[in-house]
Structure formats: structure tokens, C-alpha cells
Design a protein around this motif. Sequence first.
Motif, mmCIF file in Angstrom:
data_model
loop_
_atom_site.group_PDB
_atom_site.id
_atom_site.type_symbol
_atom_site.label_atom_id
_atom_site.label_comp_id
_atom_site.label_asym_id
_atom_site.label_seq_id
_atom_site.Cartn_x
_atom_site.Cartn_y
_atom_site.Cartn_z
ATOM 1 N N ASP A 86 -1.307 0.303 3.510
ATOM 2 C CA ASP A 86 -1.288 -0.347 4.818
ATOM 3 C C ASP A 86 -0.745 -1.769 4.686
ATOM 4 O OD1 ASP A 86 -3.418 -2.113 4.027
ATOM 5 O OD2 ASP A 86 -4.892 -0.616 4.628
ATOM 6 N N PHE A 87 -0.552 -2.418 5.822
ATOM 7 C CA PHE A 87 0.065 -3.740 5.828
ATOM 8 C C PHE A 87 -0.884 -4.838 5.371
ATOM 9 C CE2 PHE A 87 3.100 -1.359 8.252
ATOM 10 C CZ PHE A 87 4.314 -1.933 7.929
ATOM 11 N N ASP A 88 -2.151 -4.504 5.142
ATOM 12 C CA ASP A 88 -3.092 -5.457 4.558
ATOM 13 C C ASP A 88 -2.990 -5.486 3.038
ATOM 14 O OD1 ASP A 88 -4.143 -6.251 7.014
ATOM 15 O OD2 ASP A 88 -5.626 -4.631 7.015
ATOM 16 N N GLY A 89 -2.210 -4.566 2.470
ATOM 17 C CA GLY A 89 -2.050 -4.519 1.023
ATOM 18 C C GLY A 89 -3.059 -3.632 0.312
ATOM 19 N N LEU A 137 3.636 -8.393 -1.338
ATOM 20 C CA LEU A 137 2.936 -9.679 -1.344
ATOM 21 C C LEU A 137 1.463 -9.509 -0.986
ATOM 22 C CD1 LEU A 137 5.606 -11.992 0.372
ATOM 23 C CD2 LEU A 137 5.073 -11.835 -2.070
ATOM 24 N N ASN A 138 1.177 -8.696 0.014
ATOM 25 C CA ASN A 138 -0.217 -8.511 0.419
ATOM 26 C C ASN A 138 -1.010 -7.713 -0.608
ATOM 27 O OD1 ASN A 138 -0.018 -10.051 2.675
ATOM 28 N ND2 ASN A 138 0.103 -8.368 4.130
ATOM 29 N N ALA A 139 -0.357 -6.812 -1.311
ATOM 30 C CA ALA A 139 -1.047 -6.088 -2.383
ATOM 31 C C ALA A 139 -1.423 -7.035 -3.516
ATOM 32 C CB ALA A 139 -0.174 -4.950 -2.896
ATOM 33 N N ILE A 140 -0.534 -7.967 -3.832
ATOM 34 C CA ILE A 140 -0.846 -8.973 -4.858
ATOM 35 C C ILE A 140 -2.044 -9.809 -4.427
ATOM 36 C CG2 ILE A 140 0.002 -11.008 -6.088
ATOM 37 C CD1 ILE A 140 2.858 -9.811 -5.704
ATOM 38 N N LYS A 141 -2.017 -10.267 -3.178
ATOM 39 C CA LYS A 141 -3.111 -11.107 -2.664
ATOM 40 C C LYS A 141 -4.428 -10.341 -2.615
ATOM 41 C CE LYS A 141 0.056 -13.725 0.308
ATOM 42 N NZ LYS A 141 0.514 -13.930 1.706
ATOM 43 N N LYS A 142 -4.359 -9.044 -2.413
ATOM 44 C CA LYS A 142 -5.563 -8.217 -2.306
ATOM 45 C C LYS A 142 -6.270 -8.080 -3.663
ATOM 46 C CE LYS A 142 -7.496 -5.314 0.842
ATOM 47 N NZ LYS A 142 -7.708 -5.577 2.266
ATOM 48 N N CYS A 145 -4.835 -4.446 -7.822
ATOM 49 C CA CYS A 145 -3.984 -3.889 -8.870
ATOM 50 C C CYS A 145 -3.735 -4.961 -9.924
ATOM 51 C CB CYS A 145 -2.641 -3.439 -8.274
ATOM 52 S SG CYS A 145 -1.652 -4.803 -7.598
ATOM 53 N N ASN A 146 -3.220 -4.530 -11.086
ATOM 54 C CA ASN A 146 -2.808 -5.528 -12.074
ATOM 55 C C ASN A 146 -1.314 -5.462 -12.372
ATOM 56 O OD1 ASN A 146 -2.967 -3.142 -13.531
ATOM 57 N ND2 ASN A 146 -4.528 -3.871 -14.965
ATOM 58 N N VAL A 147 -0.602 -4.551 -11.663
ATOM 59 C CA VAL A 147 0.854 -4.457 -11.780
ATOM 60 C C VAL A 147 1.450 -4.145 -10.411
ATOM 61 C CG1 VAL A 147 2.807 -3.252 -12.850
ATOM 62 C CG2 VAL A 147 0.686 -3.554 -14.144
ATOM 63 N N ILE A 148 2.528 -4.839 -10.057
ATOM 64 C CA ILE A 148 3.317 -4.473 -8.877
ATOM 65 C C ILE A 148 4.503 -3.648 -9.360
ATOM 66 C CG2 ILE A 148 4.898 -5.363 -7.112
ATOM 67 C CD1 ILE A 148 2.067 -5.510 -6.230
ATOM 68 N N GLY A 149 4.545 -2.387 -8.890
ATOM 69 C CA GLY A 149 5.549 -1.458 -9.385
ATOM 70 C C GLY A 149 6.855 -1.481 -8.611
ATOM 71 N N HIS A 150 7.929 -1.267 -9.314
ATOM 72 C CA HIS A 150 9.313 -1.191 -8.816
ATOM 73 C C HIS A 150 9.568 -1.981 -7.516
ATOM 74 C CE1 HIS A 150 8.054 2.095 -6.068
ATOM 75 N NE2 HIS A 150 7.760 2.874 -7.100
ATOM 76 N N THR A 179 -0.729 -11.294 -11.821
ATOM 77 C CA THR A 179 -0.369 -9.892 -11.623
ATOM 78 C C THR A 179 0.955 -9.643 -12.328
ATOM 79 O OG1 THR A 179 -1.453 -9.866 -9.464
ATOM 80 C CG2 THR A 179 0.126 -8.107 -9.905
ATOM 81 N N ALA A 180 1.052 -8.553 -13.055
ATOM 82 C CA ALA A 180 2.275 -8.283 -13.804
ATOM 83 C C ALA A 180 3.380 -7.767 -12.881
ATOM 84 C CB ALA A 180 2.003 -7.268 -14.904
#
Length: 219
Positions: A86-89, A137-142, A145-150, A179-180
Motif C-alpha cells: 500500500d501507499f503507506d509502505g 520511500l515509504n517502505a524505508i520509513k516504515k 524491511c532491511n533491503v529495498i529490492g530492485h 536500509t540496504a
Amino acid sequence: MFQKYNEMDDFYKRTNYHMHTTYTDGKNTPEEMLQKCIECGYTSIAFTDHARSNSDYLPHYFKEINELSCRYNFKILKGIEARISDFDGTISYPKHEKSNIDIIIASVHRISINDKLFYIKEFTPKTAFEIETYLALNAIKKRECNVIGHSGGMSIEAFDEFPLENFEQIIKLCAENDTAFEINYRYHKNFIHKLMPLLKKYNPYVTFGTDSHDKESLK
């Protein structure tokens, strides 16, 4: 577990922390993938099959990974790739398994709007770039996770481009949140030379992954 971009050694550069097996949409078993990885000279790998909140295969999956790691005396990290839902990450995976997971990759795949799923190619390029960046960006802020993929991968697949300034936003925020940033050979192979100055500037943690779905695509 991960290394900063400016501190990477040759040992770490031969890791592969993104691949899929027959547990989800891969064509080869974990053991077949491991054997090929050893043949290719990798120093450490992670299996990162797709997971959703209702995925029930993880206990058996992790058990097999542990057994293979012991049998082959080879470092294998237990991972998943989860869709940014979702858009909240928010990312979708079985939260009760979190303590058993070494690598949680959050990736943009299809886009959920009003309970409907859309492919990035259904949007204009400009809108697609904005959506994919916003979700990452929102997934990082949330911090789930410890990796942002592709990063940018869906836009690259659909339009063969992703703006450098959007990459910069993601890399900068990764560095600020420990975050990696994944260097994904499947999607980033034509962008690596553009990413290198940004990675050097912000010095985030990085991971490398082939995103392989079969052993023949391992290199």
C-alpha cells in the motif's frame, strides 16, 4: 551482515542475496540453486522467495535452508521478498516469522489501488516513476524491511528508464535509515554506472542480487 558501499571487499562482492526457488515461482530447488551458486564461486547467498501475509511454507523452507547450509558447509541466509502492498509502505509477509528471517526485501511489484492491482505499464511513465519512488520511500520509513529490492525495476521493465533523481532519493533515504539498497543485476545492469556515483556519495549499505528464477541465470 551487510557492508557499506565504500567499504565493500571482494568477498562481499561475490554474494548473491536475491534468488527464487520452487517454493514459489522459481524453476529449481534450493539445493539445485545452491550447487550452481557454489559452481559460480559465490561466497554467501540468500534464498528470498516471495512471501505474503498468508504464506504458510516458511517453516519448512527455513528448515531446508538450515539443513543445506550445514550439509554443504556454506553460508545461506534465510530471506523473503515481500511486496510493498500500500501507499503507506506496508509490506505483506507473515509477521510472526520475523525473528526467523535474516533478509526481508521490500519490492514494488503490482500496485494496489482501491483493492485492484495494476501493472506499472498501465500508467504513464511520469506517474509510474512517481508511484514507484513513493512506495519505496515509504517502505524505508516504515522500517519493516532491511533491503529495498530492485528500485525502479518495474519502470525499467516497462519503459526502459527510471530517473536518476528518483534513484538518488531512494539511495539517500536508505543511507539515513540503515536500509540496504539492492544492486539488482536483472534490472540495474544498464544503470550500474549511473548508480555508482550516488552510492559513493551517500554510502548506504548495499546488497547484490541476480533475482534469478532458475539456475541457468546465475553467473
